[in-house]
Design a protein around this motif. Sequence first.
Motif, PDB file in Angstrom:
ATOM      1  N   UNK A  40     -20.714  -5.395   8.810  1.00 33.84           N
ATOM      2  CA  UNK A  40     -20.520  -5.216   7.371  1.00 33.84           C
ATOM      3  C   UNK A  40     -19.485  -6.205   6.831  1.00 33.84           C
ATOM      4  N   UNK A  41     -18.424  -6.444   7.592  1.00 33.58           N
ATOM      5  CA  UNK A  41     -17.406  -7.406   7.170  1.00 33.58           C
ATOM      6  C   UNK A  41     -18.003  -8.811   7.077  1.00 33.58           C
ATOM      7  N   UNK A  42     -18.817  -9.176   8.045  1.00 33.39           N
ATOM      8  CA  UNK A  42     -19.456 -10.490   8.039  1.00 33.39           C
ATOM      9  C   UNK A  42     -20.383 -10.625   6.828  1.00 33.39           C
ATOM     10  N   UNK A  43     -21.118  -9.552   6.497  1.00 36.41           N
ATOM     11  CA  UNK A  43     -22.003  -9.581   5.328  1.00 36.41           C
ATOM     12  C   UNK A  43     -21.188  -9.726   4.039  1.00 36.41           C
ATOM     13  N   UNK A  44     -20.014  -9.096   3.989  1.00 32.35           N
ATOM     14  CA  UNK A  44     -19.131  -9.257   2.830  1.00 32.35           C
ATOM     15  C   UNK A  44     -18.653 -10.701   2.722  1.00 32.35           C
ATOM     16  N   UNK A  45     -18.262 -11.282   3.840  1.00 33.06           N
ATOM     17  CA  UNK A  45     -17.791 -12.669   3.860  1.00 33.06           C
ATOM     18  C   UNK A  45     -18.890 -13.642   3.451  1.00 33.06           C
ATOM     19  N   UNK A  46     -20.136 -13.298   3.791  1.00 28.81           N
ATOM     20  CA  UNK A  46     -21.277 -14.154   3.445  1.00 28.81           C
ATOM     21  C   UNK A  46     -21.817 -13.856   2.048  1.00 28.81           C
ATOM     22  N   UNK A  47     -21.100 -13.008   1.325  1.00 27.42           N
ATOM     23  CA  UNK A  47     -21.445 -12.701  -0.069  1.00 27.42           C
ATOM     24  C   UNK A  47     -22.792 -11.994  -0.219  1.00 27.42           C
ATOM     25  N   UNK A  48     -23.155 -11.173   0.786  1.00 20.64           N
ATOM     26  CA  UNK A  48     -24.401 -10.414   0.722  1.00 20.64           C
ATOM     27  C   UNK A  48     -24.191  -9.022   0.148  1.00 20.64           C
ATOM     28  N   UNK A  49     -22.975  -8.479   0.321  1.00 22.79           N
ATOM     29  CA  UNK A  49     -22.681  -7.108  -0.082  1.00 22.79           C
ATOM     30  C   UNK A  49     -21.480  -7.034  -1.005  1.00 22.79           C
ATOM     31  N   UNK A  50     -21.406  -5.926  -1.723  1.00 25.70           N
ATOM     32  CA  UNK A  50     -20.239  -5.585  -2.536  1.00 25.70           C
ATOM     33  C   UNK A  50     -19.670  -4.294  -1.956  1.00 25.70           C
ATOM     34  N   UNK A  51     -18.367  -4.262  -1.762  1.00 26.59           N
ATOM     35  CA  UNK A  51     -17.689  -3.095  -1.203  1.00 26.59           C
ATOM     36  C   UNK A  51     -16.977  -2.342  -2.318  1.00 26.59           C
ATOM     37  N   UNK A  52     -17.161  -1.013  -2.342  1.00 30.03           N
ATOM     38  CA  UNK A  52     -16.421  -0.164  -3.268  1.00 30.03           C
ATOM     39  C   UNK A  52     -15.795   0.976  -2.477  1.00 30.03           C
ATOM     40  N   UNK A  53     -14.620   1.399  -2.898  1.00 30.82           N
ATOM     41  CA  UNK A  53     -13.932   2.493  -2.215  1.00 30.82           C
ATOM     42  C   UNK A  53     -13.137   2.009  -1.019  1.00 30.82           C
ATOM     43  N   UNK A  54     -12.440   2.943  -0.413  1.00 31.04           N
ATOM     44  CA  UNK A  54     -11.598   2.648   0.742  1.00 31.04           C
ATOM     45  C   UNK A  54     -11.794   3.702   1.824  1.00 31.04           C
ATOM     46  N   UNK A  55     -11.535   3.297   3.049  1.00 27.85           N
ATOM     47  CA  UNK A  55     -11.572   4.165   4.222  1.00 27.85           C
ATOM     48  C   UNK A  55     -12.855   4.975   4.285  1.00 27.85           C
ATOM     49  N   UNK A  56     -12.765   6.284   4.352  1.00 24.51           N
ATOM     50  CA  UNK A  56     -13.956   7.135   4.516  1.00 24.51           C
ATOM     51  C   UNK A  56     -14.863   7.134   3.289  1.00 24.51           C
ATOM     52  N   UNK A  57     -14.363   6.717   2.163  1.00 22.09           N
ATOM     53  CA  UNK A  57     -15.152   6.712   0.932  1.00 22.09           C
ATOM     54  C   UNK A  57     -15.778   5.349   0.634  1.00 22.09           C
ATOM     55  N   UNK A  58     -15.688   4.414   1.576  1.00 18.84           N
ATOM     56  CA  UNK A  58     -16.236   3.080   1.365  1.00 18.84           C
ATOM     57  C   UNK A  58     -17.749   3.115   1.280  1.00 18.84           C
ATOM     58  N   UNK A  59     -18.270   2.431   0.277  1.00 17.44           N
ATOM     59  CA  UNK A  59     -19.710   2.293   0.084  1.00 17.44           C
ATOM     60  C   UNK A  59     -20.015   0.801  -0.070  1.00 17.44           C
ATOM     61  N   UNK A  60     -21.205   0.417   0.320  1.00 15.56           N
ATOM     62  CA  UNK A  60     -21.641  -0.969   0.226  1.00 15.56           C
ATOM     63  C   UNK A  60     -22.921  -1.018  -0.597  1.00 15.56           C
ATOM     64  N   UNK A  61     -23.081  -2.065  -1.367  1.00 15.16           N
ATOM     65  CA  UNK A  61     -24.319  -2.275  -2.106  1.00 15.16           C
ATOM     66  C   UNK A  61     -24.693  -3.748  -2.008  1.00 15.16           C
ATOM     67  N   UNK A  62     -25.970  -4.020  -2.184  1.00 12.33           N
ATOM     68  CA  UNK A  62     -26.466  -5.388  -2.095  1.00 12.33           C
ATOM     69  C   UNK A  62     -26.042  -6.157  -3.322  1.00 12.33           C
ATOM     70  N   UNK A  63     -25.517  -7.344  -3.096  1.00 13.33           N
ATOM     71  CA  UNK A  63     -25.105  -8.217  -4.187  1.00 13.33           C
ATOM     72  C   UNK A  63     -26.327  -8.975  -4.682  1.00 13.33           C
ATOM     73  N   UNK A  64     -26.518  -8.998  -5.986  1.00 15.30           N
ATOM     74  CA  UNK A  64     -27.687  -9.696  -6.563  1.00 15.30           C
ATOM     75  C   UNK A  64     -27.365 -11.115  -6.917  1.00 15.30           C
TER      76      UNK A  64
END
Length: 64
Positions: A40-64
């Motif tokens: 998931x971190x690699x996908x964030x670095x590659x600008x594929x995902x958007x991260x919202x929230x922290x720790x147990x409440x973290x959610x990911x969504x696809x970046x358009x």
Amino acid sequence: MNNEERMTYFLEQHKGNDFSRKEYMQVFPKISGATASRDLQKALENDLLIKTGEKRLTRYSVKN
């Protein structure tokens, strides 16, 4: 499968809504929590995902 192959497969299967690391791991039951986090971190670095929230409440969504 490497991390890029797993992420591509997951994003093809998981259309639409946001998701958690736990949901990602349910698709790949043989990977560890640490591996899922790295994927998931690699996908964030590659600008594929958007991260919202922290720790147990973290959610990911696809970046358009």
